[in-house]
Design an enzyme around this catalytic site. Structure first.
Site, PDB file in Angstrom:
ATOM      1  N   CYS A   1       0.892  -1.166   0.000  1.00 51.06           N
ATOM      2  CA  CYS A   1       0.000   0.000   0.000  1.00 51.06           C
ATOM      3  C   CYS A   1       0.917   1.199   0.000  1.00 51.06           C
ATOM      4  O   CYS A   1       1.585   1.472   0.995  1.00 51.06           O
ATOM      5  CB  CYS A   1      -0.907   0.028   1.229  1.00 51.06           C
TER       6      CYS A   1
ATOM      7  N   CYS B   1      -0.516   4.126   2.607  1.00 50.10           N
ATOM      8  CA  CYS B   1      -0.454   3.948   4.070  1.00 50.10           C
ATOM      9  C   CYS B   1      -0.114   2.497   4.370  1.00 50.10           C
ATOM     10  O   CYS B   1       1.041   2.113   4.238  1.00 50.10           O
ATOM     11  CB  CYS B   1      -1.738   4.402   4.738  1.00 50.10           C
ATOM     12  N   SER B   2      -1.087   1.686   4.741  1.00 52.87           N
ATOM     13  CA  SER B   2      -0.746   0.313   5.117  1.00 52.87           C
ATOM     14  C   SER B   2      -1.915  -0.637   4.881  1.00 52.87           C
ATOM     15  O   SER B   2      -2.067  -1.620   5.604  1.00 52.87           O
ATOM     16  CB  SER B   2      -0.331   0.274   6.592  1.00 52.87           C
ATOM     17  N   CYS B   3      -2.770  -0.354   3.874  1.00 54.98           N
ATOM     18  CA  CYS B   3      -3.929  -1.205   3.617  1.00 54.98           C
ATOM     19  C   CYS B   3      -3.462  -2.642   3.340  1.00 54.98           C
ATOM     20  O   CYS B   3      -2.472  -2.858   2.638  1.00 54.98           O
ATOM     21  CB  CYS B   3      -4.724  -0.673   2.431  1.00 54.98           C
TER      22      CYS B   3
END
Ligand code: FE
Length: 196
Positions: free
Chosen positions: A104, A107-109
């Protein structure tokens, strides 16, 4: 932390401790929230591994999984979760000439329901920015050396779209049952930073 008791003195103390831990780098920002979400979703890499093992042993399931991830994981009792609507799951199969890796960039999906909380490196700025520019180099750092002829595709996850890699079934595993096969599958393999 949030919720109806967020304004209680205990909640305030917890937030204070979280902030201190984050300040000192002992806790990644948002890590507590993410772990609570994962706990709520019942997420674990064992789920992703079970899905892969089924796909390795059942060609019909593999086909359905690649065609419609959400419907296929529901067959095994899993769902993606998501606050307002279920996140869309796309599953990509690695092959002799093709390797997939997930990131991602924003961000951090990450598919928490199938993989549990995301690893620290997945959220790191270094991974997020570099895997897009130089996937082959980043994979090499993970110990994955791919032939020059293997095409690498990087999938950028988002709030609505999550990805899971279907690794190649290792050679010499013909005699193994579904449960034993699932035991071979790692979280990195499901992200694409390991071969299995
Ligand atoms: Fe994200």
């Amino acid at each position: 932390m949030s919720g109806e008791h967020a304004s209680s003195p205990v909640a305030a103390q917890v937030r204070h401790v979280e902030a201190l831990l984050e300040e000192r780098g002992w806790l990644a920002p948002g890590e507590v929230d993410e772990r609570i979400d994962a706990f709520a979703a019942g997420g674990s890499p064992a789920h992703g591994a079970a899905i892969v093992a089924r796909a390795w042993t059942d060609p019909g399931y593999r086909e359905r999984l690649l065609a419609d991830g959400n419907a296929a994981i529901a067959e095994l009792g899993y769902s993606m979760g998501g606050a307002l609507q279920e996140q869309k799951l796309t599953v990509m199969a690695n092959g002799p000439d093709e390797h997939h890796v997930v990131v991602c960039t924003l961000c951090s999906c990450y598919p928490i329901a199938l993989l549990g909380p995301s690893p620290g490196w997945y959220k790191s700025e270094a991974y997020r920015s570099r895997v897009v520019r130089d996937p082959r180099g980043v994979l090499r750092e993970f110990g994955v050396e791919l032939p020059a002829t293997t095409r690498i595709t990087v999938w950028d996850a988002s709030a609505e779209s999550r990805y899971l890699v279907l690794p190649r079934r290792p050679d010499g595993t013909d005699g193994l049952g579904e449960e034993e096969l699932a035991g071979l599958v790692t979280r990195k393999g499901l992200i694409g930073t390991a071969l299995v």
